[in-house]
Scaffold this active site. Structure first.
Site, short mmCIF file in Angstrom:
data_model
loop_
_atom_site.label_atom_id
_atom_site.label_comp_id
_atom_site.label_asym_id
_atom_site.label_seq_id
_atom_site.Cartn_x
_atom_site.Cartn_y
_atom_site.Cartn_z
N LYS A 22 0.97 -1.24 0.15
CA LYS A 22 0.10 0.15 0.07
C LYS A 22 0.80 1.17 -0.04
O LYS A 22 0.64 2.28 -0.74
CB LYS A 22 -0.98 0.04 1.19
CG LYS A 22 -1.45 1.36 1.51
CD LYS A 22 -2.20 1.20 2.85
CE LYS A 22 -1.51 1.57 4.06
NZ LYS A 22 -1.04 2.94 4.48
N ASN A 23 1.90 1.24 0.67
CA ASN A 23 2.72 2.52 1.01
C ASN A 23 3.78 2.75 -0.39
O ASN A 23 4.28 3.82 -0.29
CB ASN A 23 3.34 2.45 2.51
CG ASN A 23 2.60 2.60 3.52
OD1 ASN A 23 1.35 3.00 3.27
ND2 ASN A 23 2.96 2.51 4.88
N ARG A 40 1.30 14.63 12.78
CA ARG A 40 2.05 14.34 11.49
C ARG A 40 2.16 15.60 10.31
O ARG A 40 1.64 15.94 9.82
CB ARG A 40 1.17 13.42 10.77
CG ARG A 40 1.02 11.92 11.49
CD ARG A 40 0.19 11.07 10.93
NE ARG A 40 1.01 10.59 9.82
CZ ARG A 40 0.41 9.42 9.11
NH1 ARG A 40 -0.62 8.99 9.35
NH2 ARG A 40 1.31 8.80 7.95
N CYS A 90 -4.67 13.27 13.25
CA CYS A 90 -4.60 11.96 12.84
C CYS A 90 -4.55 10.98 14.09
O CYS A 90 -3.68 11.55 15.25
CB CYS A 90 -3.32 11.77 12.05
SG CYS A 90 -2.76 9.87 11.79
N ASP A 106 5.12 0.70 11.81
CA ASP A 106 4.01 -0.21 11.46
C ASP A 106 3.97 -1.44 11.94
O ASP A 106 2.87 -2.02 11.73
CB ASP A 106 3.82 0.04 9.94
CG ASP A 106 3.88 1.57 9.46
OD1 ASP A 106 3.52 2.34 10.09
OD2 ASP A 106 4.28 1.77 8.29
N ARG A 122 -8.31 -0.64 5.25
CA ARG A 122 -7.57 0.51 4.51
C ARG A 122 -6.40 0.03 3.96
O ARG A 122 -5.57 0.41 2.87
CB ARG A 122 -7.16 1.81 5.36
CG ARG A 122 -8.55 2.56 5.62
CD ARG A 122 -8.32 3.51 6.50
NE ARG A 122 -7.63 4.65 5.74
CZ ARG A 122 -7.65 6.03 5.53
NH1 ARG A 122 -8.51 6.36 6.76
NH2 ARG A 122 -7.15 6.76 4.82
N1 EPU Z 1 7.92 14.46 10.25
C1 EPU Z 1 8.24 15.68 10.58
N2 EPU Z 1 7.98 16.82 9.56
C2 EPU Z 1 7.54 16.40 8.33
C3 EPU Z 1 7.19 15.04 8.09
C4 EPU Z 1 7.29 14.16 9.01
O1 EPU Z 1 8.46 16.06 11.71
O2 EPU Z 1 7.40 17.12 7.52
C5 EPU Z 1 7.90 13.51 11.25
C6 EPU Z 1 6.51 12.72 11.51
O3 EPU Z 1 6.04 13.54 12.82
C7 EPU Z 1 7.04 11.52 12.12
C8 EPU Z 1 8.36 11.11 11.26
O4 EPU Z 1 8.55 12.50 10.77
O5 EPU Z 1 7.54 11.36 13.53
C9 EPU Z 1 8.00 10.22 10.17
O6 EPU Z 1 7.06 10.77 9.26
P1 EPU Z 1 6.93 10.17 7.70
O7 EPU Z 1 6.66 11.67 7.14
O8 EPU Z 1 7.98 9.41 7.30
O9 EPU Z 1 5.41 9.51 7.94
P2 EPU Z 1 4.75 9.48 6.42
O10 EPU Z 1 5.31 9.51 5.35
O11 EPU Z 1 3.53 10.39 6.65
C10 EPU Z 1 4.65 6.87 5.75
C11 EPU Z 1 3.74 5.71 6.11
C12 EPU Z 1 3.17 5.55 7.28
C13 EPU Z 1 4.51 5.17 8.13
C14 EPU Z 1 5.37 6.35 8.21
C15 EPU Z 1 6.79 5.92 9.19
C16 EPU Z 1 2.64 6.02 3.82
C17 EPU Z 1 1.58 6.42 2.97
N3 EPU Z 1 2.57 6.32 5.08
O12 EPU Z 1 4.00 8.02 6.47
O13 EPU Z 1 2.38 4.43 7.16
O14 EPU Z 1 4.02 4.91 9.49
O15 EPU Z 1 5.70 6.73 6.60
O16 EPU Z 1 7.29 4.76 8.43
O17 EPU Z 1 3.64 5.74 3.22
C18 EPU Z 1 0.40 2.94 8.05
O18 EPU Z 1 0.92 2.32 6.89
O19 EPU Z 1 0.15 2.49 8.68
C19 EPU Z 1 1.28 4.03 8.03
C20 EPU Z 1 1.07 5.14 9.04
#
Ligand code: EPU
Length: 423
Positions: free
Chosen positions: A22-23, A120, A115, A307, A399
């Site tokens: 999915k991701n 996030r 969220c 995850d 999801r």
């Molecule tokens: N963060 C920041 N600033 C940003 C972006 C992120 O401080 O601009 C912090 C977040 O608060 C968090 C960390 O950095 O503590 C990592 O966040 P990241 O941006 O990597 O998460 P994401 O890209 O929003 C993806 C996955 C998530 C998974 C995370 C971490 C997708 C669609 N989602 O989210 O998947 O938990 O990476 O590996 O790829 C799930 O599948 O259940 C899920 C939540």
């Protein structure tokens, strides 16, 4: 709303297929916006989040099809204003930002809002895009981004919790069409980012350093259509692996590419788990009595994934001794703890650590899924518990796990879905 009734003390046996990731699917679908030619993805899981992303792409003007795990997206004439009604349904809508700016020079994307798994922010996405030359304003809850020209530059994407996965995807996509060379330092190294790089290469992008924290992208004038097969879902893989251990079941999993495993197999091996590698992949014969408690911290890849944290908590409720599981990525992602507690688990939350006293007998109870992975951990607990468990709000699970009930029933579980009038 739908719930599932799960019969406990399940002993599962058989082979399970692992779906596409999915991701990976979500940012790769968004990357289809980078060209006016068709982008075909195969091994795409049939999940609600994937359908949301396709709906968003259609809203923006794309032609889309989704049949038998294959999507085809053609972004011939598009606009850059997705509706809040669609965006608020899924945080990964933010993956549209980089591709839209690269293709159109502007985008207006509503911020997705709160969220349940914690804060996030998207500050790193926005800072990276600003460095590429984007003008960014947040107005009435909408990110308004525009750029006359994107210019290659050096971007550091590290934050307090490490890098950002979807942030890296956004900057990577935007940089493929920037003038000159962009270097992303502290890029996310998750396999899903590698998968995105492979799609972008197939579309004509120039990227070096793939899989490392330093990505070097030379911008090109245009990208073309491509076909690409998504990688398997490593989180689904880990969930079934831990389920086999927790329920003392024998589950045959396909081979696991070491590039996808990260710390998962290492940590399970350290804890005493054993498995057999055979011609079909990995056969896990669950024997939780041979397992030892774990002390682990969730980290960016290749560290142990956030995850899989909820599923590991569920497993450790059945392992003699005290486990300490610390959440570094989303320090408050512990909504599953109180639900596991309702089933008899002995878990104390200390800041962002769960301290689990294992080997308690779980008993079936009505419990509620609060997010996708928490939901998966409750399925696991329900299958291992004595008696019957009802998991409410299973739409969270739908999801991100393709046909979970069906896959489990094929392994011998007794799971029944029903419209729950009590929610
Ligand atoms: N963060 C920041 N600033 C940003 C972006 C992120 O401080 O601009 C912090 C977040 O608060 C968090 C960390 O950095 O503590 C990592 O966040 P990241 O941006 O990597 O998460 P994401 O890209 O929003 C993806 C996955 C998530 C998974 C995370 C971490 C997708 C669609 N989602 O989210 O998947 O938990 O990476 O590996 O790829 C799930 O599948 O259940 C899920 C939540």
């Amino acid at each position: 709303m739908q719930s599932v009734r799960i019969k406990g003390r399940a002993k599962l046996q058989g082979k399970v297929a692992i779906s596409g990731s999915k991701n990976s699917g979500l940012p790769l679908l968004a990357a289809s916006l980078l060209t006016d030619e068709p982008v075909v993805l195969t091994n795409v899981p049939q999940l609600n989040d994937i359908r949301f992303m396709l709906q968003l792409l259609e809203f923006l003007g794309c032609e889309t099809t989704f049949e038998q795990n294959q999507t085809r997206v053609r972004a011939l004439k598009i606009h850059g204003n997705p509706s809040y009604e669609l965006v608020k349904q899924m945080r990964a809508s933010i993956c549209l930002l980089g591709p839209l700016i690269a293709r159109l020079g502007h985008a207006e994307i509503p911020l997705p809002g709160g969220c349940v798994i914690g804060q996030r922010p998207i500050d790193l996405h926005l800072r990276g895009l600003q460095k590429l030359g984007c003008d960014i304003r947040i107005q009435n809850g909408v990110v308004c981004a525009s750029a006359t020209h994107l210019r290659g530059t050096n971007i550091f994407l590290g934050g307090r919790q490490g890098s950002t996965v979807t942030g890296t995807a956004n900057i990577l996509c935007a940089a493929t069409r920037a003038k000159g060379i962009t270097t992303i330092q502290s890029a996310a190294c998750e396999p899903e980012i590698i998968d995105l790089c492979h799609l972008l290469l197939a579309m004509g992008a120039k990227i070096e350093g793939i899989g490392s924290p330093t990505l070097i992208i030379e911008g090109v004038d245009s990208l073309h259509g491509a076909s690409h097969r998504l990688i398997p879902d490593r989180i689904e893989y880990g969930t079934f692996f831990m389920l086999a251990l927790m329920t003392r079941s024998a589950i045959q999993l396909p081979p696991l590419d070491p590039c996808l495993s990260g710390a998962l197999l290492y940590i399970l091996e350290q804890s005493g788990a054993r498995w057999e590698e055979n011609a079909d992949g990995i056969l896990v014969r669950g024997d939780r009595s041979s397992l030892n408690p774990v002390e682990l911290t969730t980290l960016p890849f290749p560290g142990f994934s956030t995850d899989l944290q909820a599923q590991m908590c569920a497993l450790m409720t059945q392992v003699e001794g005290v486990s300490v599981i610390t959440e570094r990525i989303y320090p408050s992602r512990f909504m599953h703890i109180s639900e596991l507690g309702r089933m008899g688990a002995d878990i104390l939350l200390e800041g962002s650590s769960a301290i689990i006293k294992g080997a308690t007998t779980l008993s079936g109870a009505p419990i509620m899924a609060s997010d996708l992975r928490a939901g998966a951990s409750l399925y696991m607990a329900g299958l291992a518990a004595e008696g019957e468990t009802i998991v409410q709000r299973v739409y969270h699970v739908d999801r991100g796990y393709e046909k979970l009930d069906e896959k489990l029933c094929q392994l011998g579980a007794e799971i029944e879905r029903f419209d729950d009038k009590n929610i």
